[in-house]
Design an enzyme around this catalytic site. Structure first.
Site, PDB file in Angstrom:
ATOM      1  N   HIS A  68      -4.841  -4.035  -0.322  1.00 12.80           N
ATOM      2  CA  HIS A  68      -4.945  -3.657   1.102  1.00 12.80           C
ATOM      3  C   HIS A  68      -5.575  -4.765   1.949  1.00 12.80           C
ATOM      4  CE1 HIS A  68      -3.560   0.362   0.337  1.00 12.80           C
ATOM      5  NE2 HIS A  68      -4.568   0.652  -0.467  1.00 12.80           N
ATOM      6  N   ASP A  92       1.190   0.718  -6.980  1.00 13.35           N
ATOM      7  CA  ASP A  92       0.083   1.601  -6.604  1.00 13.35           C
ATOM      8  C   ASP A  92       0.641   2.746  -5.742  1.00 13.35           C
ATOM      9  OD1 ASP A  92      -3.206   1.345  -6.299  1.00 13.35           O
ATOM     10  OD2 ASP A  92      -2.285   2.346  -4.567  1.00 13.35           O
ATOM     11  N   HIS A 123      -0.442   3.749  -3.044  1.00 16.13           N
ATOM     12  CA  HIS A 123      -0.548   3.371  -1.627  1.00 16.13           C
ATOM     13  C   HIS A 123       0.178   2.053  -1.358  1.00 16.13           C
ATOM     14  CE1 HIS A 123      -4.175   5.766  -2.684  1.00 16.13           C
ATOM     15  NE2 HIS A 123      -3.844   6.402  -1.577  1.00 16.13           N
ATOM     16  N   ASP A 165      -2.800   5.272  -9.515  1.00 18.36           N
ATOM     17  CA  ASP A 165      -3.097   6.496  -8.761  1.00 18.36           C
ATOM     18  C   ASP A 165      -1.824   7.306  -8.500  1.00 18.36           C
ATOM     19  OD1 ASP A 165      -2.432   4.344  -7.148  1.00 18.36           O
ATOM     20  OD2 ASP A 165      -4.129   4.559  -5.786  1.00 18.36           O
TER      21      ASP A 165
HETATM   22 ZN   LIG Z   1      -3.980   3.247  -4.294  1.00 22.46          ZN
END
Ligand SMILES: [Zn+2]
Length: 347
Positions: free
Chosen positions: A163, A199, A201, A288
């Site tokens: 991120h 991931d 996200h 995740d």
């Molecule tokens: Zn994540």
């Protein structure tokens, strides 16, 4: 599989993060890496080494000098404001949104925290810089190992990185390890590198770093950002810009999507990587996507992670795996090492 382990990771240990309206204990905690290290040891997947330190110049290939300067000194500045701050995490509280200016760096510390961040869920602590810098060392070392002929390398570090953008932190991330690995592969002679981010996200930081470039193909399979972090990037219509047009592929899936839908997206990603014909692959390895993850809503089971590793192995590329998210501590080690074992045993 050669693992570069960040033995200083626990120096980054946030106390609290803002989550759904409350100050809660951090999800991103040292036990995450401990769980993976323990499982790696149990399975004996290869050597585990600590990295050589790399010069700041290597980090400046991805991050701006202004941001790196802030990150290195932020904790000392925070404590200099008030000695009592030593017992508190530094958390951003103000941001230069849209119509406000971000070209001028304010003198005020809180204002600079906001300038260089994207959320209030990412506390900066006494050891954040040390932990993040050592993670960056691991990423550059892993890339270098691939250039020296290693088939697979694993970066076992936290805080995660995907991120983090060229000049901001957020989503528990400070330095973008996947981007640093990809850039070092190129600087060390690779012509083209693919990054696949699996991931839960979207890897907004990695996407933004390479968005205008054609030497790095970025692909991300993730939950639809309309409902999930990082919210403001990760849509299917983001294809890349200028020379980078066509070298960014987002495969968002609705939260709650089936495992079959997830693997179908993986197949699309692998076919695109095959046609790109890179010299090496970087995997942003978040788990995740696991059914039992407390933050996420996909439904992968532990055995599925073996299949992911196998599928990636069939691409037949030198591959650097970078540890990203995954918050179901009990199964975290098994899920991550399953990917690595799948990769090691497929061919
Ligand atoms: Zn994540």
């Amino acid at each position: 599989m050669l693992t570069f382990y960040n033995e200083l990771h626990a120096q980054h240990q946030g106390r609290h993060e803002f989550f759904r309206g409350e100050l809660v204990p951090c999800f991103e905690k040292p036990e995450r890496a401990d769980s993976v290290l323990a499982e790696l040891g149990r399975r004996g997947l290869g050597r585990i080494v600590t990295p050589h330190g790399v010069p700041l110049m290597s980090l400046e290939r991805v991050h701006t000098p202004r941001y790196l300067h802030f990150l290195r000194n932020a904790w000392n500045e925070w404590v200099a404001l008030d000695p009592a701050n030593a017992k508190k995490d530094a958390i951003p509280s103000v941001w230069p949104v849209r119509t406000l200016r971000s070209d001028i760096e304010p003198d005020n510390f809180a204002a600079r925290m906001g300038l260089y961040s994207m959320d209030s869920g990412t506390p900066l602590t006494a050891g954040t810089w040390t932990a993040a810098k050592t993670g960056a060392d691991c990423a550059v070392n892993a890339a270098h190992a691939l250039r020296l002929g290693e088939r697979g390398a694993f970066v076992l570090s936290r805080p995660p990185g995907h991120h983090a953008g060229a000049d901001f932190f957020g989503g528990y991330c400070f330095l973008n390890n996947a981007a640093l690995a990809a850039q070092h592969l190129l600087d060390d002679g690779a012509r083209k590198v693919a990054i696949i981010d699996i991931d839960y996200h979207h890897g907004n930081g990695t996407q933004s770093i390479f968005y205008q470039r054609s030497d790095v193909l970025f692909i991300s399979i993730h939950a639809d950002p309309r409902g999930e972090y990082p919210f403001y990037l990760g849509h299917a219509d983001e294809r890349g810009e200028g020379a980078g047009h066509g070298f960014n592929l987002n495969l968002p899936l609705a939260a709650g999507s089936s495992t079959q839908a997830w693997f179908s997206a993986l197949e699309t990603a692998c076919i695109r990587i095959g046609s790109f014909a890179p010299d090496a692959l970087v995997v942003s390895l978040g788990v995740d996507t696991f059914a039992g993850d407390p933050l996420s809503r996909f439904s992968l089971q532990s055995a599925d992670y073996l299949k992911i590793g196998e599928r990636l192995a069939w691409l037949n590329l030198p591959t650097a795996f970078i540890f990203e998210g995954g918050y179901a501590i009990k199964e975290l080690g098994v899920n991550v090492v399953n990917v690595l074992e799948g990769y090691e045993t497929a061919l």
